[in-house]
Design a protein around this motif. Structure first.
Motif, PDB file in Angstrom:
ATOM      1  N   ALA B 206       0.831  -1.204   0.000  1.00 25.39           N
ATOM      2  CA  ALA B 206       0.000   0.000   0.000  1.00 25.39           C
ATOM      3  C   ALA B 206       0.869   1.259   0.000  1.00 25.39           C
ATOM      4  N   ASN B 294      -9.495   7.881   5.161  1.00 23.76           N
ATOM      5  CA  ASN B 294     -10.304   7.012   4.300  1.00 23.76           C
ATOM      6  C   ASN B 294     -11.496   6.454   5.058  1.00 23.76           C
ATOM      7  N   THR B 329      -9.833   1.436   5.577  1.00 20.94           N
ATOM      8  CA  THR B 329      -9.372   1.600   4.192  1.00 20.94           C
ATOM      9  C   THR B 329      -9.634   0.374   3.319  1.00 20.94           C
ATOM     10  N   GLU B 330      -9.366  -0.810   3.874  1.00 17.83           N
ATOM     11  CA  GLU B 330      -9.505  -2.009   3.037  1.00 17.83           C
ATOM     12  C   GLU B 330     -10.971  -2.370   2.789  1.00 17.83           C
ATOM     13  N   THR B 337      -7.131   0.447  -3.729  1.00 21.90           N
ATOM     14  CA  THR B 337      -7.240   0.867  -2.328  1.00 21.90           C
ATOM     15  C   THR B 337      -6.843   2.334  -2.202  1.00 21.90           C
ATOM     16  N   ASP B 407      -7.180 -11.904   0.503  1.00 22.89           N
ATOM     17  CA  ASP B 407      -7.700 -10.962  -0.496  1.00 22.89           C
ATOM     18  C   ASP B 407      -9.050 -11.416  -1.043  1.00 22.89           C
ATOM     19  N   ARG B 414     -16.180  -6.652   0.862  1.00 23.15           N
ATOM     20  CA  ARG B 414     -16.481  -5.352   0.247  1.00 23.15           C
ATOM     21  C   ARG B 414     -17.779  -5.414  -0.552  1.00 23.15           C
TER      22      ARG B 414
END
Lengths: 516, 516
Positions: B206, B294, B329-330, B337, B407, B414
């Motif tokens: 990141a 964020n 953030t994630e 990102t 991931d 998300r």
């Protein structure tokens, strides 16, 4: 601490030269186990039997021990058990082997070492000091970490194998299988209810009436102490502490912007209640006192019961919040657990802070507390600082604590620690110079050793580290320079030849520094 | 956020009455999955296909959707997939069913709701206040706990089933089997090296260069924030914060004896850099600023990249320590990102505080931090407050984080959160009165809802609690009274009929309070 046994079975030879018991013989299998020790192996029971006789004076230094053959016949044991008995007693310092003559009784060397001295005055108080101890401590911690000593005797942690690894692992697996969602669920505030109930019940058995609802689970005792001090005091305030005291407490105080007032503390009876009273009456602004009544760190002393009464009564009268730090009580020898200050608390003036790091498992980082009449504030402070502890560890711990296996584990742990303390004291007595003093505490993980006054324990710390041995120098246990010639040595590791050699090296360094 | 797709395959009927694509037909199995969504079920891809067409204006409100039979033929799907597609689009607010006529396109109700208003001025600063917010927050927490709402939308936690429970459980079992002694061993200071490496590597990806050695593991982000503020400021000092800001931060500040200076913050672009500069130049004694760049809590906004640049540059120039709170953030939509402030840090002026509670698992209570040029002090403060985190959790987390499964989990999380946010916004748009405003954030777990100005959200909180629904009243996000008519609603739970009904009840209460 060793239980009284029937020694009538041992009849010392009137000549004094050989202590060969005659009839009747006693099968070793009928000898009692010490009550705190659970079921012991045969050789341990036989050794305890003879050690008690030495302590009782039935056998005295210079007496000849029964031979291997005598032991086999009289106690109906195997050759191997008889040999183990003698070797165990020799290792413990109770016997010496003379070539071609057999084993002879001797007093353990450690019995010759003198106790740590009382403070010059139990009334002389230093004004609250604030001298940057955290730098001293941080430097020491950084050095120790960088040094990565091969034999680290600086902490107060027991070796992992002294704990019930397998039982805990099984409990942990069970928790994961039955409630995997514990990993992904938000935690209840103040802790898991089953865990809180488990510790509240044990507290009840120890005479403390603390409801499950009145337990806050913390990250070890150190978080509990931080919360306790923040609950009753603010930056600039003064807190009375024992002298010497656990360096982590001094460091925490400084980081909270508070001052420590050190109260003289006897290595035998703990904090001086008179000195505390005088301090409060002299310096009106003391906001709380922090006390480790049982197995004080670093002194190892247990306050007599009437001192505990006096202390609780005094704090009550003065409306001085009394913060009890209880990390070691369950490591006290014997089957009777020393009482807490909290069990004497009638109106919530005692804030009780407990750790399970030393007794249950260092890796689980569990502590808990009851905030007395500041409990609501404690709960709020816990929430704002670290929210709640992860639940999985608590469920695992509750499973173990509520089972009979926990008391079995504690009995075994206490027994191992006692043996380790005695053996380490034996080595210290053998290798350290004249003028070294120590108290053999009735429990716990540490020895507080007073070295000849000219020895600087910080120098000792640095030189020992260079030789791969970690110890805690006395200087970090006080804001004063009073303990510069003390050292705290951890007894949490099973005694072996390597440890003995480490203490020999340490003793050599002390000799050197004492003679310099 | 929805990926651009080839909509040429859809040919709206020129009459506008029916949008029946003719030749060529497209097998649904050939339709692309949205890039951030992994492999989606067929009906989802088909629904996305038509939703994109609506967003692109190819299909407009009032158009008739292809019938079930059309969908089956044109996209070569089963009856059940065709039905699922239409139902899914209806639930998402994209279609309405007219009896005996079929499905018709409509704009989701949420698109009609207006955004939260900008602050009156991005320069008007309140002087540092210190008004006992912790009592307000504590009261709110106590009420919520006592109320035990059946549907609790007050937190910022996702439902346990949104996380990779089974994968984590397996990792945990593995850790226990391979290293059971983790339970009974003292922990390494600052955290387990493998875990620190795992998070340092992700940080590297990141854009942040943080060595494994420069990571300190904490109990969630809240401990990290406490340590960060204690590292750079003391009691009596002032810390600049966003307005509104996370109540936990205000509570922590007050408990540290510090003051909060609230800086105007746009619900669209985050903290006003101009206002911060003005504040520092006006009140010289500001010791640090805490920013959530964020998915700010509660606003949900992501600072534009150039604002982030300006902020980091300004703090650097002013030598104002910048504390970055990174918990969400994630959880940002899409495959890119948003960048951190820390990735812009050239000289250690940014203290980075990260949480894994929202992204990895709420039950593991893991956070970590890098103290920038105060890192040594941060390490020391962590040691004196809670020592170190238990290692077992870290080993489990490291195992998962370093695997490709992590991931995959994040993509799925998300996607579910996006859907949940949209559906909840749809219900709010349907049930809340005229004048309600909200921003649909591009990620995260919360909706910040502005109610008609006459609605007191604390009253709403209490009445909703009485009806079994928990929400967070705006008043706890500021020392001012500016957010008294706001409410934060959690979108962490899978949307269902019960949730919809809870929002209907909530809407009814808002109506009632708005009309009173």
């Amino acid at each position: 601490m060793i239980a009284v046994m029937d020694t009538s079975l041992l009849i010392a030879d009137a000549s004094g030269a050989a202590a060969t018991p005659t009839a009747p013989t006693t099968p070793a299998s009928l000898l009692p186990s010490a009550p705190e020790s659970g079921r012991q192996p045969l050789y341990r029971r036989l050794a305890d039997h003879y050690q008690s006789a030495i302590q009782a004076g039935t056998l005295v230094a210079g007496d000849r021990m029964p031979s291997v053959r005598d032991l086999m016949r009289q106690h109906q044991v195997s050759l191997s058990t008889a040999l183990q008995t003698l070797r165990h007693m020799e290792e413990g310092g109770w016997l010496e082997a003379r070539p071609r003559s057999g084993y002879f009784v001797r007093q353990p060397r450690r019995s010759a070492i003198r106790p740590v001295q009382e403070p010059k005055s139990l009334l002389a108080i230093d004004a609250g000091q604030f001298v940057g101890i955290h730098e001293r401590v941080s430097k020491y911690i950084a050095l120790r970490q960088a040094g990565a000593p091969h034999i680290d005797l600086s902490g107060m942690t027991c070796a992992p194998q002294l704990y019930a690894v397998e039982t805990l692992k099984q409990a942990a697996m069970r928790a994961l299988r039955e409630r995997p969602e514990l990993l992904t669920s938000a935690m209840p505030h103040n802790g898991n209810a089953t865990f809180r109930q488990a510790v509240a019940r044990r507290a009840l058995n120890a005479g403390m009436r603390i409801d499950t609802e009145e337990v806050v689970v913390t990250h070890g005792c150190i978080e509990a102490l931080n919360l306790a001090m923040r609950a009753v005091a603010g930056p600039g305030d003064t807190i009375a502490v024992e002298s010497p005291t656990y360096f982590g407490l001094l460091q925490a105080l400084e980081n909270l912007g508070m001052k420590a007032l050190e109260i003289p503390t006897s290595p035998h009876t703990g904090i001086s209640v008179e000195a505390l009273e005088l301090a409060v009456r002299t310096y009106g602004n003391i906001k709380a006192v922090v006390v480790v009544p049982n197995l004080q760190n670093p002194l190892g002393c247990i306050m007599p019961e009437d001192h505990k009464d006096q202390l609780v009564r005094l704090c009550d009268q003065l409306k001085l919040p009394l913060i009890e730090d209880d990390a070691y009580t369950e490591l006290a020898d014997g089957s009777v657990t020393p009482s807490s200050l909290k069990s004497r608390d009638r109106n919530g003036n005692v804030i009780y802070c407990a750790s399970l790091n030393k007794v249950l498992a260092p890796g689980m980082r569990l502590g808990w507390m009851n905030g007395g009449r500041w409990h609501e504030r404690v709960k709020m402070l816990k929430f704002t600082h670290t929210r709640a502890n992860e639940e999985w560890t608590q469920v695992t711990a509750a499973d173990f604590i509520a089972s009979p296996a926990y008391d079995r584990h504690l009995r075994r742990l206490r027994q191992m620690l006692k043996q380790q303390r005695e053996r380490m004291a034996e080595s210290i007595a053998a290798y350290f110079p004249e003028g070294t003093r120590l108290n053999l505490p009735n429990g716990g993980v540490g020895l507080w050793v007073e070295l000849p006054v000219q020895v600087c324990s910080q120098q000792l710390f640095e030189r020992a580290l260079a030789e791969g041995v970690g110890v805690s120098p006395g200087a970090i246990f006080s804001n004063s320079s009073r303990y510069g010639h003390f050292v705290r040595i951890c007894c949490g590791h099973p005694f072996n030849r390597e440890l003995d050699q480490a203490l020999r090296r340490l003793g050599g360094l002390v000799h050197h520094l004492a003679d310099a």
